[in-house]
Write a protein that holds these residues in place. Sequence first.
Motif, PDB file in Angstrom:
ATOM      1  N   ILE A 125     -44.191  -2.145 -36.110  1.00 44.71           N
ATOM      2  CA  ILE A 125     -43.736  -2.116 -34.712  1.00 44.71           C
ATOM      3  C   ILE A 125     -42.313  -1.569 -34.628  1.00 44.71           C
ATOM      4  CG2 ILE A 125     -43.180  -3.559 -32.724  1.00 44.71           C
ATOM      5  CD1 ILE A 125     -45.488  -5.403 -33.564  1.00 44.71           C
ATOM      6  N   GLN A 129     -40.984   1.780 -32.798  1.00 38.03           N
ATOM      7  CA  GLN A 129     -40.002   1.618 -31.738  1.00 38.03           C
ATOM      8  C   GLN A 129     -38.868   2.634 -31.849  1.00 38.03           C
ATOM      9  OE1 GLN A 129     -38.348  -2.322 -31.636  1.00 38.03           O
ATOM     10  NE2 GLN A 129     -37.669  -2.163 -29.526  1.00 38.03           N
ATOM     11  N   PHE A 133     -42.254   4.576 -29.115  1.00 35.06           N
ATOM     12  CA  PHE A 133     -42.345   3.730 -27.931  1.00 35.06           C
ATOM     13  C   PHE A 133     -41.478   4.265 -26.786  1.00 35.06           C
ATOM     14  CE2 PHE A 133     -43.614  -0.337 -30.420  1.00 35.06           C
ATOM     15  CZ  PHE A 133     -44.903   0.154 -30.508  1.00 35.06           C
TER      16      PHE A 133
END
Length: 322
Positions: A125, A129, A133
């Motif tokens: 994640i 990011q 993202f």
Amino acid sequence: MPTHPTPPPTPTDPAAAPTSSPWWARPLFWVELFAAVNFAVLTLDIYLAHSMNRFAHAGEWIPFFYSLAAAPALVFCWLIQGRLSPHLPGDPLDDGPPRWRRWLARWLGILVGALGIVVGVAGMILHLQSHFFTSQTIHNLVYTAPFAAPLAYAGLGLLVILNRTEHARSLEWARWVVLLAMGGFLGNFVLCLADHAQNGFFYPSEWIGVIAAAYAVGSLIAVAAFPASRSTWRLAVLVLLAQFVVGLLGFLFHLIPNLRGPMPTLWESFIYGAPIFAPLLFADLATLALLGLWAIALACPGVVGRPRHRPTLDASPSSARS
């Protein structure tokens, strides 16, 4: 991933294996060693990767310290349980360590595996990011931090948990090992594709890794789906042996430019140059997959041409009277 172990195989079960076989003849020992060695190697790999930005974010130290502690923690589990293979609930006590030591070793190992899953998913994640993202484009997906790389921790964590929740002589354990290796090759496929796309596959040889990983994924899915198929098992063995050649070639292709690079020091060449350990993943994952195929061969001897002997009952009158 099962949370409760399947019952141990009975003597007439094809998954049953002689308990008197030496340690080197049991896949579980090698799978445990595989997990510990990979945790140790990831320490150096993470240090090199995060040295590129000098560990700009404090969270980048988390996988480093986890890798540093995971391998010794597994060794500690082996010491307190008196052997490399974990004890599962329902195993006979025999002359081994007391029950509390078995319980402590098992749950400490499960904790190590669970933390690996957390570190892996969180790392994926955080890598996404960095760019993806912000704007969900193929460009940002390619040029973001290698988002699939942290999932190596999740895969190793699942492997450690598997060894403590499934009996290693069962077909289910063997198929899970194969599936985890397949997941690793799938991640390697994504890594290779995204990394080489950054220079537009300037050299045609950069497609070798992508194609090899795709073949490995397909062959391992086939083995997991049809574990008793002799032709599928043998094809997978050939594909996996080819992965060692691909890994060695890739290592040389990454090593030579780094040695000839324009960086002032060799250390900087390896930090900012081609990732030196990445191609070795092909050989690493092939080793795990071959251990899974070995376990399948022990559970289904027919795949290597050794039909299982079925014990027959002697119904002769003489045997009945004895």
